[in-house]
Write a protein that holds these residues in place. Structure first.
Motif, short mmCIF file in Angstrom:
data_model
loop_
_atom_site.label_atom_id
_atom_site.label_comp_id
_atom_site.label_asym_id
_atom_site.label_seq_id
_atom_site.Cartn_x
_atom_site.Cartn_y
_atom_site.Cartn_z
N LEU A 678 4.56 -1.79 -11.70
CA LEU A 678 4.59 -1.90 -10.32
C LEU A 678 3.16 -2.51 -9.66
CD1 LEU A 678 6.31 1.10 -7.91
CD2 LEU A 678 7.25 -1.24 -9.08
N PHE A 679 2.21 -2.80 -10.96
CA PHE A 679 1.12 -3.46 -10.77
C PHE A 679 1.38 -4.94 -10.24
CE2 PHE A 679 -2.34 -1.21 -13.69
CZ PHE A 679 -2.85 -0.30 -12.45
N ASP A 680 0.72 -5.44 -9.43
CA ASP A 680 0.80 -6.80 -8.96
C ASP A 680 0.53 -7.80 -10.13
OD1 ASP A 680 0.68 -9.53 -7.33
OD2 ASP A 680 -1.34 -9.14 -7.52
N ALA A 681 1.32 -8.80 -10.21
CA ALA A 681 1.17 -9.99 -11.20
C ALA A 681 0.68 -10.99 -10.47
CB ALA A 681 2.67 -10.29 -11.90
N HIS A 682 -0.36 -11.45 -10.54
CA HIS A 682 -1.14 -12.86 -10.15
C HIS A 682 -0.07 -13.78 -10.68
CE1 HIS A 682 -3.97 -15.13 -8.55
NE2 HIS A 682 -4.66 -15.61 -9.48
N PRO A 683 0.21 -14.11 -12.13
CA PRO A 683 -0.38 -13.43 -13.21
C PRO A 683 -1.43 -14.00 -13.81
CG PRO A 683 1.55 -14.77 -13.64
CD PRO A 683 1.40 -14.85 -12.26
N PRO A 684 -2.39 -13.27 -14.21
CA PRO A 684 -2.24 -11.95 -14.62
C PRO A 684 -2.49 -10.96 -13.65
CG PRO A 684 -4.61 -12.73 -15.12
CD PRO A 684 -3.80 -13.81 -14.39
N PHE A 685 -2.79 -9.55 -14.15
CA PHE A 685 -2.70 -8.62 -13.14
C PHE A 685 -3.99 -8.71 -12.14
CE2 PHE A 685 -4.91 -3.98 -12.81
CZ PHE A 685 -4.24 -4.01 -11.46
N GLN A 686 -3.76 -8.66 -10.98
CA GLN A 686 -4.68 -8.36 -9.91
C GLN A 686 -4.22 -7.30 -8.93
OE1 GLN A 686 -6.96 -12.70 -9.82
NE2 GLN A 686 -6.17 -11.65 -7.75
N ILE A 687 -4.85 -6.52 -8.57
CA ILE A 687 -4.32 -5.58 -7.71
C ILE A 687 -4.08 -5.61 -6.18
CG2 ILE A 687 -6.49 -4.20 -6.86
CD1 ILE A 687 -5.21 -1.38 -8.00
N ASP A 688 -4.89 -6.64 -5.77
CA ASP A 688 -4.99 -7.19 -4.30
C ASP A 688 -3.26 -7.34 -3.78
OD1 ASP A 688 -4.44 -9.48 -5.78
OD2 ASP A 688 -6.65 -9.91 -5.84
N GLY A 689 -2.73 -7.84 -4.64
CA GLY A 689 -1.28 -8.04 -4.32
C GLY A 689 -0.45 -6.55 -4.03
N ASN A 690 -0.74 -5.60 -4.72
CA ASN A 690 -0.46 -4.21 -4.36
C ASN A 690 -1.05 -3.68 -2.90
OD1 ASN A 690 -0.78 -3.91 -7.60
ND2 ASN A 690 1.14 -2.94 -6.91
N TYR A 691 -2.05 -4.02 -2.61
CA TYR A 691 -2.73 -3.65 -1.13
C TYR A 691 -2.17 -4.54 -0.06
CZ TYR A 691 -5.94 -0.79 -4.15
OH TYR A 691 -6.44 0.13 -4.99
N GLY A 692 -1.91 -5.72 -0.54
CA GLY A 692 -1.43 -6.63 0.46
C GLY A 692 -0.18 -6.44 1.02
N ALA A 693 0.82 -6.07 -0.01
CA ALA A 693 2.21 -5.45 0.30
C ALA A 693 1.93 -4.25 1.07
CB ALA A 693 3.00 -5.55 -0.87
N ALA A 694 1.23 -3.40 0.84
CA ALA A 694 1.26 -2.21 1.46
C ALA A 694 0.73 -2.55 2.79
CB ALA A 694 0.46 -1.09 0.86
N SER A 695 -0.03 -3.08 3.20
CA SER A 695 -0.57 -3.51 4.41
C SER A 695 0.42 -4.40 5.15
CB SER A 695 -1.78 -4.56 4.32
OG SER A 695 -2.22 -5.15 5.63
N GLY A 696 1.26 -5.34 4.53
CA GLY A 696 2.17 -5.99 5.06
C GLY A 696 3.45 -5.05 5.81
#
Length: 771
Positions: A678-696
């Motif tokens: 469930l880590f965000d795939a930029h790709p490669p891995f960047q965690i900001d997408g995880n936080y962006g989805a939660a915020s959204g």
């Protein structure tokens, strides 16, 4: 209970790092692979960075900046860009580095059956269970914030044996003591710019003034039975036990962003040993109980229920695949929302460093983009869900970092622009670098390097913190003084355009470019929409803060006079919001950055209620850009569509972000998605997408605008029934909601007694906040 919204589950060990399960306490990060024959736990510590304090700038850059500004105002944009790239940039930021790996070489007898591994988001416990030759084996791992250790318990129905060892890619040496396995080492001190991005990017200096961060990592074992062989060759050999508890700790010499880690470092060897001894002296269950007591109340503050299809027993990677095939799984968006909250608690705690491009989890010595703080979107996105998800304590590392950047930022403002106040560009690091990164004479690098706007963007987090918490002491003592210095910088940069408007010239729009009439690619414009949006918001927030605090009337007047003269937002020939000073030919129509919509989100300068025409221009812009993008770009677009009140489109982006992606290196042109862990795939891995989805997702359920609460502002048709408890609104108001058949059925507001305006589904009323 199915727990399909709070557990990651798998039926095979992790092969790739992006299949492993993350644990953390803000400072110490771990990735648990769950392998049977040789377990690997990849380790990080949040202050293991290359370099040391330097505060580098490029003296004389201000002269060339003023020349570039005049060239831009004269319409000579390519010439302005060339001048900037040859004279106004500086060196790259330092890099976040991996600590190494903890290995368990297991003596496995018999066939492996009934394998499962899980990460429970409610408890922050990772588990591995399987049978070896018919005998059950289990592991349980957590990283304790109260005790600053990783704890790993192994147990079996039959006696088992294993070897414990450690490795590190950093310069280090193993030392074995009777009770501890020690790894002593240091981080590289300098980047070798001549060999940048090769396998030998970093060098170790022997000069004391150039030595880097020093560290000690240590492990020890408690046994219920069996024996530990005399330490030999940097390993512990454990024989014939039914239970073993392993403790791991790491401390470093990092003593602050402006103190030399070698010449003026803090004591770390004894601190590491003390942490281990204190943990080892406690019963495992007591240590675990302290961990749960610390972690669980944070996680439990928010509860989201979007329904369940009882798919918690299916492996998480299979759920991702099924979701793309249209199989109903309403708990999967809830899981990614909860995962974002979990990663916030695991990656950012009071006293730790802020989360970087990869949170606190990085296995590569030469990580993409140095795994640094990319502050033209990514670091800010990491903290979007923190306040709405009622995790105000986890904001402290970011707030502290912004304050620490002021010292270096003043020097950058003076040397690069001849301006007051402070500024920062698109990267920073452990040492709070603020000058524009990129080597001089590097054609085209202005597209990312020349962007002195992050100081303004970061200041919105300072004011957000006040607005959400109501902490006026914080605003007076910390937030406003930093905001004021950022505003002073932009005031000094403002200049009149041909129509008499004030603009910040020249300017770029992060990482995007346009095509000049002669076919050349260029990124420097007279100004940009994002630049002006950040300045407008910062000036407005400073004015409000000054009024709230009852101080700085003269400066407030200066801002009040400048604010209405700032260049208005413009629309283009297709009805879109313009990105640049003028309408220019797009070099990449579907570029991943949509930074010119900053005024829509995270700012509230544009909204369907206040500025419907500009909101429609934002909608048109998103339609032209398209729905695809890298992981973080998808995360931002979820928030954009939520602000536009289009929940169905926001959910479409969530579904797109939940596409399963395999490990494939750096390939962000292929579009983003989600790795199996469930880590965000930029790709490669960047965690900001995880936080962006939660915020959204939080934005889809609750928004705050001009003192009003917008309830269910972007509820998708698929989320017909549900509830959420514990979201935080501005004014320090906790919000509990329930809805049925798409209609609000319950609304409870908690906080200091007050009356607040509430908008929901076309209706507005005054609601009472209950204590």
């Amino acid at each position: 209970m199915d727990k399909d919204s709070s557990i990651l589950r798998y039926y095979k060990p992790a092969k790739e790092w992006t299949e492993a399960l993350p644990l953390g306490n803000g400072s110490l990060g771990a990735m648990v692979f769950g392998r049977t024959e040789y377990e690997r736990i990849a380790l990080n510590q949040d202050t293991l960075w290359s370099g040391y304090p330097r505060m580098e700038t490029t003296p004389g850059s201000d002269v060339y900046f003023r020349k570039a500004r005049q060239l831009a105002l004269d319409g000579k944009l390519a010439e302005a860009q060339e001048l900037i790239e040859k004279n106004c940039l500086n060196n790259w930021s330092e890099a976040y580095l991996p600590l190494g790996d903890l290995w368990l070489d297991m003596d496995v007898e018999g066939e492996i059956t009934e394998y499962t591994r899980t990460l429970d988001l409610e408890t922050a416990l990772a588990t591995v269970e399987y049978k070896a030759g018919g005998a059950r084996m289990s592991r349980e791992v957590f990283v304790s914030h109260p005790h600053r250790v990783l704890a790993l318990r192994l147990s079996g129905e039959k006696e088992f044996s294993f070897t414990l060892r450690m490795t590190s890619p950093l310069r280090s040496m193993l030392i074995t003591e009777p009770e501890m396995l020690l790894l002593e080492g240091e981080c590289p001190s300098l980047e070798d710019l001549e060999r940048q991005f090769s396998d030998q990017t970093y060098i170790y200096s022997e000069k004391p003034e150039e030595r880097g961060v020093q560290f000690r990592a240590a492990a020890c074992i408690n046994l219920s039975s069996g024996t530990v062989d005399k330490p030999d060759s940097g390993a512990f050999r454990v024989r014939r036990t039914k239970e073993a508890v392993i403790f791991f700790a790491c401390e470093t010499s990092f003593n602050g962003y402006n103190r030399h880690p070698y010449l003026d470092g803090k004591e770390y060897r004894q601190a590491c040993a003390d942490n281990l001894r204190k943990a080892k002296a406690l019963p495992y269950e007591e240590l675990k109980e302290a961990h749960l007591k610390d972690y669980m109340p944070y996680y439990a503050r928010v509860e989201l229920d979007l329904g369940s299809a009882n798919r918690g027993g299916i492996s998480t990677d299979q759920r991702l695949l099924d979701y793309q095939q249209g199989i109903s799984d309403p708990a999967l968006p809830t899981l990614i929302f909860n995962y974002g909250r979990y990663l916030t608690i695991a990656g950012s705690r009071e006293g730790s460093q802020p989360t970087n491009l990869q949170g606190i989890w990085n296995e590569q010595f030469n990580a993409p983009w140095h795994s640094n703080y990319t502050i033209n979107i990514n670091t800010e996105m990491n903290y979007w869900p923190t306040l709405p998800c009622n995790l105000r304590e986890m904001m402290e590392p970011l707030l502290t970092m912004v304050e620490e950047m002021v010292e270096s930022g003043r020097k950058t403002a003076r040397d690069h622009y001849g301006a007051r106040g402070f500024t920062s560009h698109h990267n920073t690091d452990l040492w709070r670098k603020t000058s524009p990164v990129g080597t001089l004479h590097n054609p085209g690098c202005a597209v990312f390097a020349f962007w002195p706007m992050s100081s303004g963007w970061l200041c919105r987090h300072l004011y957000d913190y006040y607005e959400y918490t109501g902490d006026i002491a914080y605003l007076r003592e910390h937030g406003y003084p930093v905001m004021k210095e950022a505003a002073q910088f932009y005031l000094d940069l403002l200049v009149e355009d041909q129509d008499g408007y004030l603009i910040c010239a020249p300017s770029t729009s992060p990482e995007n470019s346009f095509t000049l009439p002669d076919g050349r690619r260029c990124s420097v414009s007279q100004t940009s929409t994002m630049t002006m949006g950040i300045i407008k918001e910062l000036f407005g927030n400073c004015i409000q803060a000054s009024e709230i605090l009852g101080e700085d009337e003269a400066f407030r007047t200066e801002l009040e006079e400048a604010l209405p003269r700032l260049l208005p937002f413009k629309t283009g020939s297709q009805g879109q919001l313009l990105e640049w000073y003028e309408e220019m030919k797009e070099t990449e129509v579907h570029h991943r950055h949509v930074s010119h919509l900053y005024a829509l989100h995270p700012s509230h300068l544009i909204s369907p209620r206040k500025t419907p025409e500009l909101a429609e221009a934002c909608r048109k812009t998103l339609e032209i850009r398209g729905d695809d993008g890298t992981g973080w770009s998808l995360g931002w677009k979820i928030n954009f569509w939520a602000r536009l009140g289009d929940g169905n489109h926001a959910l479409r982006l969530i579904r797109r972000q939940l596409r399963l992606v395999g490990e494939g290196g750096v390939n962000y042109g292929a579009g983003g998605g989600t790795y199996s862990n469930l880590f965000d795939a930029h790709p490669p891995f960047q965690i900001d997408g995880n936080y962006g989805a939660a915020s959204g997702i939080a934005e889809m359920l609750l928004q705050c605008e001009d003192g009003k609460l917008l309830l269910l502002p972007a509820l998708p048709d698929e989320w017909r029934d549900g509830s959420v408890k514990g979201l935080l609104a501005k004014g320090n108001i906790t919000v509990d909601l329930a809805w049925s058949e798409g209609k609000l059925t319950e609304c409870h507001l908690h906080g200091a007694p007050a009356t607040v305006s509430v908008l929901c589904q076309g209706r507005e009323w005054e609601a009472t906040v209950q204590p």
